[in-house]
Write a protein that holds these residues in place. Sequence first.
Motif, PDB file in Angstrom:
ATOM      1  N   TYR A   1      25.784   4.337  -1.103  1.00 55.33           N
ATOM      2  CA  TYR A   1      24.979   4.463  -2.332  1.00 55.33           C
ATOM      3  C   TYR A   1      25.869   4.623  -3.576  1.00 55.33           C
ATOM      4  O   TYR A   1      25.779   3.818  -4.516  1.00 55.33           O
ATOM      5  CB  TYR A   1      24.020   5.641  -2.172  1.00 55.33           C
ATOM      6  N   PRO A   2      26.764   5.630  -3.577  1.00 55.99           N
ATOM      7  CA  PRO A   2      27.628   5.744  -4.762  1.00 55.99           C
ATOM      8  C   PRO A   2      28.664   4.630  -4.870  1.00 55.99           C
ATOM      9  O   PRO A   2      29.025   4.240  -5.985  1.00 55.99           O
ATOM     10  CB  PRO A   2      28.302   7.114  -4.590  1.00 55.99           C
ATOM     11  N   MET A   3      29.146   4.099  -3.736  1.00 57.75           N
ATOM     12  CA  MET A   3      30.147   3.011  -3.806  1.00 57.75           C
ATOM     13  C   MET A   3      29.547   1.793  -4.516  1.00 57.75           C
ATOM     14  O   MET A   3      30.165   1.191  -5.403  1.00 57.75           O
ATOM     15  CB  MET A   3      30.625   2.636  -2.395  1.00 57.75           C
ATOM     16  N   ALA A   4      28.320   1.432  -4.124  1.00 59.19           N
ATOM     17  CA  ALA A   4      27.645   0.304  -4.772  1.00 59.19           C
ATOM     18  C   ALA A   4      27.412   0.621  -6.252  1.00 59.19           C
ATOM     19  O   ALA A   4      27.512  -0.264  -7.111  1.00 59.19           O
ATOM     20  CB  ALA A   4      26.320   0.020  -4.067  1.00 59.19           C
ATOM     21  N   GLY A   5      27.155   1.879  -6.539  1.00 56.74           N
ATOM     22  CA  GLY A   5      26.952   2.305  -7.927  1.00 56.74           C
ATOM     23  C   GLY A   5      28.206   2.076  -8.769  1.00 56.74           C
ATOM     24  O   GLY A   5      28.121   1.634  -9.917  1.00 56.74           O
ATOM     25  N   HIS A   6      29.384   2.363  -8.191  1.00 58.87           N
ATOM     26  CA  HIS A   6      30.636   2.143  -8.932  1.00 58.87           C
ATOM     27  C   HIS A   6      30.857   0.651  -9.212  1.00 58.87           C
ATOM     28  O   HIS A   6      31.381   0.289 -10.271  1.00 58.87           O
ATOM     29  CB  HIS A   6      31.823   2.708  -8.151  1.00 58.87           C
ATOM     30  N   LEU A   7      30.471  -0.207  -8.258  1.00 57.96           N
ATOM     31  CA  LEU A   7      30.608  -1.658  -8.493  1.00 57.96           C
ATOM     32  C   LEU A   7      29.789  -2.057  -9.709  1.00 57.96           C
ATOM     33  O   LEU A   7      30.240  -2.807 -10.581  1.00 57.96           O
ATOM     34  CB  LEU A   7      30.122  -2.453  -7.271  1.00 57.96           C
ATOM     35  N   SER A   8      28.554  -1.548  -9.749  1.00 60.97           N
ATOM     36  CA  SER A   8      27.657  -1.853 -10.858  1.00 60.97           C
ATOM     37  C   SER A   8      28.233  -1.309 -12.177  1.00 60.97           C
ATOM     38  O   SER A   8      28.243  -2.001 -13.199  1.00 60.97           O
ATOM     39  CB  SER A   8      26.272  -1.252 -10.565  1.00 60.97           C
ATOM     40  N   ALA A   9      28.741  -0.076 -12.116  1.00 57.61           N
ATOM     41  CA  ALA A   9      29.284   0.549 -13.333  1.00 57.61           C
ATOM     42  C   ALA A   9      30.492  -0.210 -13.880  1.00 57.61           C
ATOM     43  O   ALA A   9      30.767  -0.185 -15.079  1.00 57.61           O
ATOM     44  CB  ALA A   9      29.668   2.001 -13.046  1.00 57.61           C
ATOM     45  N   GLN A  10      31.204  -0.922 -12.974  1.00 56.27           N
ATOM     46  CA  GLN A  10      32.357  -1.729 -13.408  1.00 56.27           C
ATOM     47  C   GLN A  10      31.924  -3.072 -13.991  1.00 56.27           C
ATOM     48  O   GLN A  10      32.752  -3.906 -14.342  1.00 56.27           O
ATOM     49  CB  GLN A  10      33.296  -1.975 -12.226  1.00 56.27           C
ATOM     50  N   GLY A  11      30.606  -3.333 -13.989  1.00 56.66           N
ATOM     51  CA  GLY A  11      30.104  -4.568 -14.584  1.00 56.66           C
ATOM     52  C   GLY A  11      29.924  -5.723 -13.610  1.00 56.66           C
ATOM     53  O   GLY A  11      29.612  -6.844 -14.019  1.00 56.66           O
ATOM     54  N   HIS A  12      30.134  -5.460 -12.307  1.00 60.71           N
ATOM     55  CA  HIS A  12      29.924  -6.528 -11.330  1.00 60.71           C
ATOM     56  C   HIS A  12      28.436  -6.737 -11.087  1.00 60.71           C
ATOM     57  O   HIS A  12      27.637  -5.796 -11.200  1.00 60.71           O
ATOM     58  CB  HIS A  12      30.617  -6.195 -10.001  1.00 60.71           C
ATOM     59  N   GLN A  13      28.073  -7.953 -10.718  1.00 59.56           N
ATOM     60  CA  GLN A  13      26.680  -8.208 -10.319  1.00 59.56           C
ATOM     61  C   GLN A  13      26.518  -7.646  -8.909  1.00 59.56           C
ATOM     62  O   GLN A  13      27.331  -7.947  -8.025  1.00 59.56           O
ATOM     63  CB  GLN A  13      26.432  -9.717 -10.323  1.00 59.56           C
ATOM     64  N   VAL A  14      25.512  -6.808  -8.680  1.00 59.00           N
ATOM     65  CA  VAL A  14      25.338  -6.179  -7.363  1.00 59.00           C
ATOM     66  C   VAL A  14      23.905  -6.371  -6.866  1.00 59.00           C
ATOM     67  O   VAL A  14      22.950  -6.046  -7.569  1.00 59.00           O
ATOM     68  CB  VAL A  14      25.620  -4.649  -7.395  1.00 59.00           C
ATOM     69  N   CYS A  15      23.772  -6.901  -5.643  1.00 56.29           N
ATOM     70  CA  CYS A  15      22.471  -6.943  -4.981  1.00 56.29           C
ATOM     71  C   CYS A  15      22.599  -6.098  -3.710  1.00 56.29           C
ATOM     72  O   CYS A  15      23.477  -6.349  -2.888  1.00 56.29           O
ATOM     73  CB  CYS A  15      22.084  -8.386  -4.630  1.00 56.29           C
ATOM     74  N   VAL A  16      21.769  -5.071  -3.563  1.00 55.86           N
ATOM     75  CA  VAL A  16      21.899  -4.163  -2.427  1.00 55.86           C
ATOM     76  C   VAL A  16      20.836  -4.442  -1.365  1.00 55.86           C
ATOM     77  O   VAL A  16      19.780  -5.018  -1.652  1.00 55.86           O
ATOM     78  CB  VAL A  16      21.800  -2.675  -2.869  1.00 55.86           C
ATOM     79  N   TYR A  17      21.160  -4.021  -0.145  1.00 52.36           N
ATOM     80  CA  TYR A  17      20.157  -4.012   0.936  1.00 52.36           C
ATOM     81  C   TYR A  17      20.270  -2.674   1.645  1.00 52.36           C
ATOM     82  O   TYR A  17      21.379  -2.186   1.891  1.00 52.36           O
ATOM     83  CB  TYR A  17      20.409  -5.135   1.967  1.00 52.36           C
TER      84      TYR A  17
ATOM     85  N   GLY B   1      41.059  -5.789  -6.157  1.00 49.94           N
ATOM     86  CA  GLY B   1      40.710  -5.321  -7.506  1.00 49.94           C
ATOM     87  C   GLY B   1      39.272  -4.836  -7.579  1.00 49.94           C
ATOM     88  O   GLY B   1      38.972  -3.861  -8.274  1.00 49.94           O
ATOM     89  N   VAL B   2      38.381  -5.498  -6.852  1.00 55.57           N
ATOM     90  CA  VAL B   2      36.964  -5.104  -6.879  1.00 55.57           C
ATOM     91  C   VAL B   2      36.795  -3.757  -6.172  1.00 55.57           C
ATOM     92  O   VAL B   2      36.070  -2.883  -6.646  1.00 55.57           O
ATOM     93  CB  VAL B   2      36.081  -6.203  -6.240  1.00 55.57           C
ATOM     94  N   MET B   3      37.497  -3.570  -5.046  1.00 58.00           N
ATOM     95  CA  MET B   3      37.381  -2.302  -4.291  1.00 58.00           C
ATOM     96  C   MET B   3      37.924  -1.119  -5.090  1.00 58.00           C
ATOM     97  O   MET B   3      37.571   0.034  -4.833  1.00 58.00           O
ATOM     98  CB  MET B   3      38.119  -2.406  -2.946  1.00 58.00           C
ATOM     99  N   GLN B   4      38.788  -1.415  -6.077  1.00 57.69           N
ATOM    100  CA  GLN B   4      39.333  -0.318  -6.889  1.00 57.69           C
ATOM    101  C   GLN B   4      38.246   0.375  -7.710  1.00 57.69           C
ATOM    102  O   GLN B   4      38.458   1.476  -8.213  1.00 57.69           O
ATOM    103  CB  GLN B   4      40.467  -0.822  -7.782  1.00 57.69           C
ATOM    104  N   ALA B   5      37.074  -0.248  -7.808  1.00 56.66           N
ATOM    105  CA  ALA B   5      35.962   0.379  -8.539  1.00 56.66           C
ATOM    106  C   ALA B   5      35.643   1.760  -7.961  1.00 56.66           C
ATOM    107  O   ALA B   5      35.206   2.653  -8.679  1.00 56.66           O
ATOM    108  CB  ALA B   5      34.722  -0.512  -8.467  1.00 56.66           C
ATOM    109  N   TYR B   6      35.851   1.939  -6.641  1.00 59.00           N
ATOM    110  CA  TYR B   6      35.508   3.227  -6.020  1.00 59.00           C
ATOM    111  C   TYR B   6      36.691   3.850  -5.264  1.00 59.00           C
ATOM    112  O   TYR B   6      36.506   4.693  -4.391  1.00 59.00           O
ATOM    113  CB  TYR B   6      34.299   3.088  -5.075  1.00 59.00           C
ATOM    114  N   SER B   7      37.902   3.416  -5.606  1.00 56.54           N
ATOM    115  CA  SER B   7      39.057   3.867  -4.810  1.00 56.54           C
ATOM    116  C   SER B   7      40.236   4.287  -5.677  1.00 56.54           C
ATOM    117  O   SER B   7      40.424   3.774  -6.769  1.00 56.54           O
ATOM    118  CB  SER B   7      39.542   2.729  -3.914  1.00 56.54           C
TER     119      SER B   7
END
Length: 290
Positions: free
Chosen positions: A16-32, A152-158
Motif C-alpha cells: 500500500y505505501p510502496m505503491a503510494g510512493h510511486l504515485s508521489a514520484q509522479g509515475h502513472q500507477v494502476c493498482v490491484y 530508478g523507479v524502485m528508488q521511490a520507496y528505497s
Amino acid sequence: MTQIKTAFIGLGVMGYPMAGHLSAQGHQVCVYNRTAGKAEQWTQDYVGSFGLTPKAAASDANLVFMCVGNDNDVRQVVYGEEGVLAGMQAGDILVDHTTTSADLALELAEACQKVGVAFIDAPVSGGQVGAENGKLTVMCGGSEQAFAKAQGVMQAYSQQVQRMGDNGQGQRCKMVNQICIAGVLQGLSEALLLAEKSGLDIAQVVDTLQHGAAGSWQMVNRLETMAKDEFDFGFAIDWMRKDLGICLDEAKSKDLSLPLTESVDQRYAALQQQGMGRLDTSVLVRSLKA
Ligand code: NAP
C-alpha cells in the motif's frame, strides 16, 4: 524524472505505501488488490487508478510490481487468464517484491521469458516503517539490462536498491537477511533476560550499546518494546516462519546445516501454536520466559 506507466499488485502492509510512493514520484500507477475495497481506498489516498483483475491492472503498464504473500499467492496473481502475464507485452518488466523461494524466482523468469517479459526478483527489508518512510532495502536478481531500467523507479520507496546477480540471487540474499534477523533476535532475547535480572535500565542500555559493536536495527527498534512486552505491530511470526522455511529448504538443498535458524524456527512454531502468529517476531523473548 521520466514518468513510467506502472502497476502494483498487492496492497498489504508493504504494498500500500510502496505503491503510494510511486504515485508521489509522479509515475502513472494502476493498482490491484484481491480485496477490492482496499484498492478503491488507495485511489482516494493517492493519484492513480485500480483494476479489477491483475491482468486489467497490468495491461497499460510497462513496469509491474507485486508484493503479495507466499509462492502460491504469487502464482495466483501471475498465471491464468486474469493474471498479470496475460496483460503484459514483450519488452515489459515484472518485479516481484514478495519474499519467496529462489525456485519460484527461476520459474517466473522462465515463464516471463516465453512472452518476452523480463523478470526481477526483488524482496525487501525495512519493514512497515521502511515502506511508509520510503527507506526500504531492495535485493534484486535479474539481468543487468532489466535492473538498469527498473532501479530508478524502485528508488521511490528505497534507500538502497542493489543487483545481487541473476534471477534467484535477490531471494537468496533475503534468506541471508532473515537468518541474520533470527540470530540477532535470539541474542537480544537472551541479553534482555540478563539485563532485567541485573536491574539495568533498558532505555539506557539501548542508548549506550547502539553506538558500540552490538548495535543493530533490532536493538534500536525492538529491545525497549520487548522489555514492555509489546508485540502487536511489525513483522508477523507467520511471515517469519514462511521465510525461515524457505531458508532451511535452500540450506538443505546445499547440504548445509543451520542450527541456530532451526532452533529459532522451532521456538516460533511453539509461539504460533499458542496463538501468537500475528505478533511481531521480537515476541521470541517470550519463549525464553515461559
Ligand atoms: P499483508 O499485509 O498480509 O498483505 C498481503 C497482500 O497480498 C494483500 O494485499 C493480500 O490481499 C495479497 N494477497 C495475499 N494472497 C493473495 C492471493 N492469493 N491472491 C491475491 N492477492 C493476495 O503482507 P505484507 O506484510 O505486506 O507482506 C507482503 C510480502 O512482503 C510478504 O511476502 C512478506 O514476507 C514480505 N515482507 C513483509 C515485511 C513486513 O514487515 N510486513 C517486511 C519485508 C518483507 P488481501 O488484501 O485481499 O488480503
